[in-house]
Design an enzyme around this catalytic site. Structure first.
Site, PDB file in Angstrom:
ATOM      1  N   HIS A   1       6.916   0.711  -3.591  1.00  0.00           N
ATOM      2  CA  HIS A   1       5.532   0.954  -4.000  1.00  0.00           C
ATOM      3  C   HIS A   1       5.246   2.448  -3.980  1.00  0.00           C
ATOM      4  CE1 HIS A   1       4.062   1.045   0.475  1.00  0.00           C
ATOM      5  NE2 HIS A   1       5.372   1.170   0.442  1.00  0.00           N
TER       6      HIS A   1
ATOM      7  N   CYS B   1      -0.640   3.158  -6.968  1.00  0.00           N
ATOM      8  CA  CYS B   1       0.163   1.958  -6.717  1.00  0.00           C
ATOM      9  C   CYS B   1       0.314   1.079  -7.954  1.00  0.00           C
ATOM     10  CB  CYS B   1      -0.418   1.165  -5.544  1.00  0.00           C
ATOM     11  SG  CYS B   1      -2.075   0.501  -5.809  1.00  0.00           S
TER      12      CYS B   1
ATOM     13  N   HIS C   1      -4.046  -2.541  -2.942  1.00  0.00           N
ATOM     14  CA  HIS C   1      -2.705  -1.966  -3.006  1.00  0.00           C
ATOM     15  C   HIS C   1      -1.720  -3.021  -3.486  1.00  0.00           C
ATOM     16  CE1 HIS C   1       0.276   1.096  -2.133  1.00  0.00           C
ATOM     17  NE2 HIS C   1       1.031   0.182  -1.545  1.00  0.00           N
TER      18      HIS C   1
END
Length: 305
Positions: free
Chosen positions: A119, A56, A107
């Protein structure tokens, strides 16, 4: 030390200087989304920082690096940058953070407007999600603004891209990649003739090879628009040219493709060869965007001709 980054003259000259942030001349929203969308479909790789696979924070770091903005390596470190932003005040380009591990920030993604963020997630790689989906809403921690992006093109960018789920629909960049594979083209030359295709983009070699074959041509501004969707009419032309398809006898007609329509000959060629049968209601849906599933089916059928 403050870092000043020079970007194209059409980028708005807006300066942001938040806590622990760099001073930058921000790019436009359109540049941001183009940079981010070029990586759609790149797989998730734990610790990944290249186009072979991103985690991420590797993805967010790459996108911002494309725009001349430096970010730390991890999601936790990125959370320590910039200025906190309330969820109701999110702007395109804000970093959005989530707790997916149960142990704090784990994240990060990039908000692109219209409640969407892009993402790299473990199950789908680089893709677009809705920030208000149950899973993400429950795990949302906060957002940080590390740079201001020009709002001049926000509305245009949202209409053009943010409403489109590129995990369902194909982008022009992805079409180029899949066609180059199907045609077994040499994609080593990444210096495309289009101003908006960087040599570092994963589709650059494919775009260059296809442009040399006359399959793709730029718009009136000399751009390829890799992050834009492609319509069924546009794909009809691309497939006919790419595979040098010829009409085979009489072709079924479609109510939305009169002979006066620019794509009529291309659509007729696809229909006569059985590559398309339309939508089942007598239309071809010339202006509908092509899904990833239909792209794969069209290419497979074209290869059999």
């Amino acid at each position: 030390m403050k870092k000043r980054v020079l970007l194209p003259v059409f980028a708005a000259f807006m300066i942001f200087a938040g806590a622990d942030s760099h001073e930058v001349d921000a790019a436009s929203v359109d540049q941001l989304t183009t940079s981010a969308y070029q990586y759609i479909g790149t797989p998730y790789v734990y610790g990944g920082t290249t186009t072979r696979g991103f985690d991420c924070s590797g993805f967010t770091r790459q996108v911002f690096s494309d725009l001349g903005i430096s970010l730390p390596r991890t999601s936790g470190s990125q959370y320590g940058q910039g200025q906190s932003v309330a969820k109701g005040n999110l702007q395109a380009g804000d970093l959005v953070f989530f707790n997916t591990s149960g142990a704090g920030v784990s994240h990060v993604g990039i908000y692109i407007g219209n409640q969407k963020f892009i993402h790299s997630q473990t199950s789908r790689g680089v893709s677009v999600s809705n920030i208000n989906e149950s899973y993400w809403a429950k795990r949302y921690i906060g957002a940080k603004r590390v740079a201001n992006f020009s709002t001049i093109e926000v509305a245009k960018a949202e209409v053009k891209n943010a409403q489109i789920d590129f995990s369902v629909y194909t982008s022009r960049g992805e079409v180029a990649i899949q066609l180059a594979k199907a045609l077994n083209l040499d994609t080593s030359d990444t210096n495309s003739p289009f101003a908006d295709v960087k040599p570092s983009a994963k589709y650059a070699g494919a775009v260059t090879a296809l442009s040399q074959l006359g399959v793709f041509s730029g718009d009136e501004h000399g751009k390829f628009n890799p992050a834009s969707p492609i319509t069924r009419a546009q794909l009809a032309k691309v497939l006919v040219v790419a595979f040098d398809l010829q009409q085979q006898g009489d072709a079924p007609t479609f109510t939305d493709v009169p002979t006066s329509h620019w794509s009529s000959e291309y659509v007729a060629t696809l229909a006569s060869t059985g590559i398309t049968v339309g939508k089942g209601d007598g239309t071809f849906a010339v202006n509908d965007y092509v899904t990833l599933t239909h792209l794969e089916a069209f290419i497979n059928r074209a290869q059999q001709q």
